[in-house]
Scaffold this active site. Structure first.
Site, PDB file in Angstrom:
ATOM      1  N   ARG A 190      70.160 113.785 -93.510  1.00 16.62           N
ATOM      2  CA  ARG A 190      71.590 113.749 -93.183  1.00 16.62           C
ATOM      3  C   ARG A 190      72.416 112.978 -94.204  1.00 16.62           C
ATOM      4  O   ARG A 190      73.470 113.465 -94.627  1.00 16.62           O
ATOM      5  CB  ARG A 190      71.794 113.146 -91.790  1.00 16.62           C
ATOM      6  N   ASP A 218      69.300 114.883 -86.111  1.00 17.06           N
ATOM      7  CA  ASP A 218      68.448 114.692 -87.288  1.00 17.06           C
ATOM      8  C   ASP A 218      67.588 115.933 -87.479  1.00 17.06           C
ATOM      9  O   ASP A 218      66.711 116.226 -86.657  1.00 17.06           O
ATOM     10  CB  ASP A 218      67.571 113.458 -87.077  1.00 17.06           C
ATOM     11  N   CYS A 243      71.474 107.132 -92.940  1.00 17.61           N
ATOM     12  CA  CYS A 243      70.686 107.682 -91.835  1.00 17.61           C
ATOM     13  C   CYS A 243      69.334 106.992 -91.824  1.00 17.61           C
ATOM     14  O   CYS A 243      69.097 106.067 -92.597  1.00 17.61           O
ATOM     15  CB  CYS A 243      70.554 109.202 -91.950  1.00 17.61           C
TER      16      CYS A 243
END
Length: 158
Positions: free
Chosen positions: A20, A129, A14
């Protein structure tokens, strides 16, 4: 590491490697542990940017993992490298920006190793996110669903 070359190697990527991707790393490690498959997998995570290099997992991710009973360890964010493309079988992004940056860093995906996490669950959308949304619950739901589908995909390919 004994048998490393025969392992299924997964790298979750990520933007910063603190929300994440680390969540997915620890969720996937727990899923394979529960199935007695930990010795058959090598699972890690990395960032596409340098913004969080050296930082530990975000407190919101840690809180969500604790809530779900998923073990995690202290770690430091790292950035994906071109060499990672040769090492990993699966390089998993969470949104279009991640996918673009993975390819920018690693080069063309000639071996078909770069995927979006939710594609394994048959879903064509991004994993939000939580750094921006603050919604670690929704991110966890997506990560858990995607990791379960990824594991089934890999096991069916055996």
């Amino acid at each position: 590491m004994k048998g490393y070359e025969k392992m299924h190697k997964i790298l979750f990527c990520c933007h910063g490697n603190i929300c994440r991707s680390t969540m997915a790393e620890f969720v996937m490690k727990e899923l394979v542990r529960q199935r007695g498959l930990a010795d058959s997998f090598y699972i890690a995570s990395a960032a596409t940017s340098r913004e969080e290099i050296g930082n530990d997992t975000h407190f919101g991710t840690k809180e969500k993992l604790r809530e779900q009973g998923i073990p995690f360890t202290k770690r430091k964010a790292v950035q994906i490298t071109k060499a990672d493309y040769e090492v990993y079988d699966y390089i998993i992004g969470f949104d279009r920006e991640n996918d673009y940056e993975i390819r920018r860093i690693c080069g063309p995906d000639d071996d078909g190793k770069v995927y979006s996490l939710l594609s394994f669950a048959g879903i064509d959308r991004e994993v939000a996110d939580p750094w921006y949304t603050g919604n670690f619950d929704k991110t966890y739901e997506d990560v858990d669903m995607g990791c379960r589908a990824l594991l089934e995909y890999i096991l069916q390919k055996k």
